[in-house]
Design a protein around this motif. Structure first.
Motif, PDB file in Angstrom:
ATOM      1  N   THR A 131       0.591  -1.395  -0.147  1.00  0.00           N
ATOM      2  CA  THR A 131      -0.176  -0.807   0.388  1.00  0.00           C
ATOM      3  C   THR A 131       1.081   1.137   0.025  1.00  0.00           C
ATOM      4  OG1 THR A 131      -0.379  -0.274   3.020  1.00  0.00           O
ATOM      5  CG2 THR A 131      -1.781  -1.133   1.436  1.00  0.00           C
ATOM      6  N   GLU A 132       1.778   1.713  -0.205  1.00  0.00           N
ATOM      7  CA  GLU A 132       3.319   2.225   0.012  1.00  0.00           C
ATOM      8  C   GLU A 132       4.398   1.809  -0.126  1.00  0.00           C
ATOM      9  OE1 GLU A 132       4.803   6.143   2.497  1.00  0.00           O
ATOM     10  OE2 GLU A 132       2.984   4.819   2.950  1.00  0.00           O
ATOM     11  N   LEU A 133       5.167   2.175  -1.104  1.00  0.00           N
ATOM     12  CA  LEU A 133       6.185   1.989  -1.827  1.00  0.00           C
ATOM     13  C   LEU A 133       6.994   3.101  -1.705  1.00  0.00           C
ATOM     14  CD1 LEU A 133       4.877  -0.369  -4.366  1.00  0.00           C
ATOM     15  CD2 LEU A 133       5.647  -0.861  -1.937  1.00  0.00           C
ATOM     16  N   GLU A 134       8.417   2.976  -1.357  1.00  0.00           N
ATOM     17  CA  GLU A 134       9.400   3.955  -1.964  1.00  0.00           C
ATOM     18  C   GLU A 134       9.842   3.802  -2.461  1.00  0.00           C
ATOM     19  OE1 GLU A 134      12.396   4.418   1.056  1.00  0.00           O
ATOM     20  OE2 GLU A 134      12.798   6.171   0.777  1.00  0.00           O
ATOM     21  N   LEU A 135      10.120   4.459  -3.635  1.00  0.00           N
ATOM     22  CA  LEU A 135      10.467   3.751  -5.014  1.00  0.00           C
ATOM     23  C   LEU A 135      11.720   4.582  -5.566  1.00  0.00           C
ATOM     24  CD1 LEU A 135       9.927   2.408  -8.024  1.00  0.00           C
ATOM     25  CD2 LEU A 135       9.288   4.845  -8.846  1.00  0.00           C
ATOM     26  N   TRP A 136      12.664   3.600  -6.309  1.00  0.00           N
ATOM     27  CA  TRP A 136      14.328   4.109  -6.198  1.00  0.00           C
ATOM     28  C   TRP A 136      14.072   3.474  -7.739  1.00  0.00           C
ATOM     29  CZ3 TRP A 136      18.764   3.891  -2.510  1.00  0.00           C
ATOM     30  CH2 TRP A 136      17.838   4.212  -1.045  1.00  0.00           C
ATOM     31  N   GLU A 137      14.053   2.881  -8.261  1.00  0.00           N
ATOM     32  CA  GLU A 137      14.549   2.753  -9.883  1.00  0.00           C
ATOM     33  C   GLU A 137      13.282   1.783 -10.354  1.00  0.00           C
ATOM     34  OE1 GLU A 137      16.120   0.285 -10.887  1.00  0.00           O
ATOM     35  OE2 GLU A 137      16.298  -1.457  -8.944  1.00  0.00           O
ATOM     36  N   VAL A 138      13.468   2.102 -12.085  1.00  0.00           N
ATOM     37  CA  VAL A 138      12.674   1.000 -12.302  1.00  0.00           C
ATOM     38  C   VAL A 138      13.800   0.657 -13.789  1.00  0.00           C
ATOM     39  CG1 VAL A 138      11.010   0.257 -14.669  1.00  0.00           C
ATOM     40  CG2 VAL A 138      10.767   1.984 -12.925  1.00  0.00           C
ATOM     41  N   SER A 139      14.454  -0.678 -13.925  1.00  0.00           N
ATOM     42  CA  SER A 139      15.696  -1.242 -14.507  1.00  0.00           C
ATOM     43  C   SER A 139      15.046  -1.741 -15.871  1.00  0.00           C
ATOM     44  CB  SER A 139      15.879  -2.305 -13.586  1.00  0.00           C
ATOM     45  OG  SER A 139      16.573  -1.991 -12.740  1.00  0.00           O
ATOM     46  N   LEU A 140      15.537  -2.702 -16.946  1.00  0.00           N
ATOM     47  CA  LEU A 140      15.473  -3.578 -17.790  1.00  0.00           C
ATOM     48  C   LEU A 140      15.946  -4.021 -17.345  1.00  0.00           C
ATOM     49  CD1 LEU A 140      15.808  -1.093 -20.991  1.00  0.00           C
ATOM     50  CD2 LEU A 140      14.293  -1.507 -20.279  1.00  0.00           C
ATOM     51  N   VAL A 141      14.875  -5.819 -17.494  1.00  0.00           N
ATOM     52  CA  VAL A 141      15.709  -6.753 -16.733  1.00  0.00           C
ATOM     53  C   VAL A 141      15.426  -8.352 -17.894  1.00  0.00           C
ATOM     54  CG1 VAL A 141      15.694  -6.060 -14.582  1.00  0.00           C
ATOM     55  CG2 VAL A 141      13.208  -7.433 -15.637  1.00  0.00           C
ATOM     56  N   THR A 142      16.223  -9.388 -17.252  1.00  0.00           N
ATOM     57  CA  THR A 142      15.749 -10.671 -18.642  1.00  0.00           C
ATOM     58  C   THR A 142      14.931 -10.671 -18.162  1.00  0.00           C
ATOM     59  OG1 THR A 142      17.957 -10.666 -18.580  1.00  0.00           O
ATOM     60  CG2 THR A 142      17.190 -12.480 -19.355  1.00  0.00           C
ATOM     61  N   PHE A 143      14.270 -11.171 -16.355  1.00  0.00           N
ATOM     62  CA  PHE A 143      13.832 -12.323 -15.970  1.00  0.00           C
ATOM     63  C   PHE A 143      12.926 -11.377 -15.456  1.00  0.00           C
ATOM     64  CE2 PHE A 143      17.166 -14.925 -16.789  1.00  0.00           C
ATOM     65  CZ  PHE A 143      16.765 -16.408 -17.789  1.00  0.00           C
ATOM     66  N   PRO A 144      11.175 -10.754 -16.055  1.00  0.00           N
ATOM     67  CA  PRO A 144      10.906 -10.612 -15.000  1.00  0.00           C
ATOM     68  C   PRO A 144       9.200 -11.451 -14.329  1.00  0.00           C
ATOM     69  CG  PRO A 144       9.634 -10.292 -17.222  1.00  0.00           C
ATOM     70  CD  PRO A 144      11.242 -11.155 -17.581  1.00  0.00           C
ATOM     71  N   MET A 145       8.806 -10.834 -12.908  1.00  0.00           N
ATOM     72  CA  MET A 145       8.323 -11.350 -12.358  1.00  0.00           C
ATOM     73  C   MET A 145       6.137 -11.104 -12.792  1.00  0.00           C
ATOM     74  SD  MET A 145       8.275 -11.055  -8.121  1.00  0.00           S
ATOM     75  CE  MET A 145       9.701 -12.225  -7.742  1.00  0.00           C
ATOM     76  N   LEU A 146       6.029  -9.969 -13.302  1.00  0.00           N
ATOM     77  CA  LEU A 146       4.953  -9.889 -13.373  1.00  0.00           C
ATOM     78  C   LEU A 146       4.280  -9.904 -15.124  1.00  0.00           C
ATOM     79  CD1 LEU A 146       2.148  -8.832 -11.768  1.00  0.00           C
ATOM     80  CD2 LEU A 146       2.974  -6.471 -12.910  1.00  0.00           C
ATOM     81  N   PRO A 147       3.776 -10.759 -15.364  1.00  0.00           N
ATOM     82  CA  PRO A 147       3.701 -11.101 -16.874  1.00  0.00           C
ATOM     83  C   PRO A 147       2.743 -10.404 -17.665  1.00  0.00           C
ATOM     84  CG  PRO A 147       3.092 -12.802 -15.489  1.00  0.00           C
ATOM     85  CD  PRO A 147       3.319 -11.813 -14.521  1.00  0.00           C
ATOM     86  N   GLY A 148       1.932  -9.441 -16.910  1.00  0.00           N
ATOM     87  CA  GLY A 148       1.473  -8.056 -17.728  1.00  0.00           C
ATOM     88  C   GLY A 148       1.791  -7.322 -18.135  1.00  0.00           C
ATOM     89  N   ALA A 149       3.258  -7.009 -17.745  1.00  0.00           N
ATOM     90  CA  ALA A 149       3.538  -5.932 -18.583  1.00  0.00           C
ATOM     91  C   ALA A 149       4.870  -6.393 -18.823  1.00  0.00           C
ATOM     92  CB  ALA A 149       4.086  -4.701 -17.992  1.00  0.00           C
TER      93      ALA A 149
END
Length: 180
Positions: A131-149
């Motif tokens: 419900t509350e996150l401290e966002l640091w970064e968004v990376s390009l990755v090889t193995f994602p966890m959420l299939p929807g994006a």
């Protein structure tokens, strides 16, 4: 508090234009990822407001490596659907050029967020609701966890899409077996 990561596949949710511009959703609200977590609407709002007030932005990294920034997120915002990002890979950075080539070839097709959990709860199904996150970064990755994006490179062949989807299904089955 330890830095956590949430992975998303690129494709229908994220697009790449001209080999360097990236745009779409790095996180989708209400979607259960392969780790059993769900991000609630509004989870990023305070973090994004704090970053803006401090004149800082969310970093674009390669595989969550803080020593390898590869681009700039020009816009990061929440909307009714999730965390939307728009940015560009830097072609003046070697890894940025490599990332663009790997995306075009269909080898890299995932986004992942790096964050700290500030508030979370459990829902009736036992999933962790963030419900509350401290966002640091968004990376390009090889193995994602959420299939929807996912990122979908222009000109991607049907065979490449089929192989990517098969790999995703196998990875999901492997994770299900590992959880027992």
């Amino acid at each position: 508090m330890e830095l956590e990561h949430k992975f998303c596949r690129l494709g229908a949710e994220v697009t790449v234009a001209e080999g360097s511009r990236i745009e779409g959703y790095a996180s989708v609200f209400g979607a259960c990822d392969q780790g059993g977590d769900v991000v609630a609407p509004g989870a990023y709002a305070q973090s994004l407001a704090r970053l803006a007030a401090e004149g800082r932005g969310v970093k674009m990294l390669w595989q969550h490596d803080p020593a390898q920034p590869i681009g700039i997120w020009d816009e990061v915002r929440e909307d009714g659907r999730g965390l939307w990002v728009r940015g560009r890979l830097l072609d003046s950075v070697v890894r940025g050029r490599e990332a663009a080539a790997l995306i075009a070839a269909g080898v890299i097709d995932g986004l992942s967020i790096g964050y700290r959990t500030l508030r979370a709860s459990k829902d009736a199904q036992g999933r962790r609701v963030l419900t509350e996150l401290e966002l640091w970064e968004v990376s390009l990755v090889t193995f994602p966890m959420l299939p929807g994006a996912r990122v979908e490179a222009k000109g991607e062949s049907p065979e490449a899409v089929l192989l990517r989807d098969l790999a995703l299904a196998l990875e999901g089955a492997r994770l299900d077996l590992a959880r027992g």
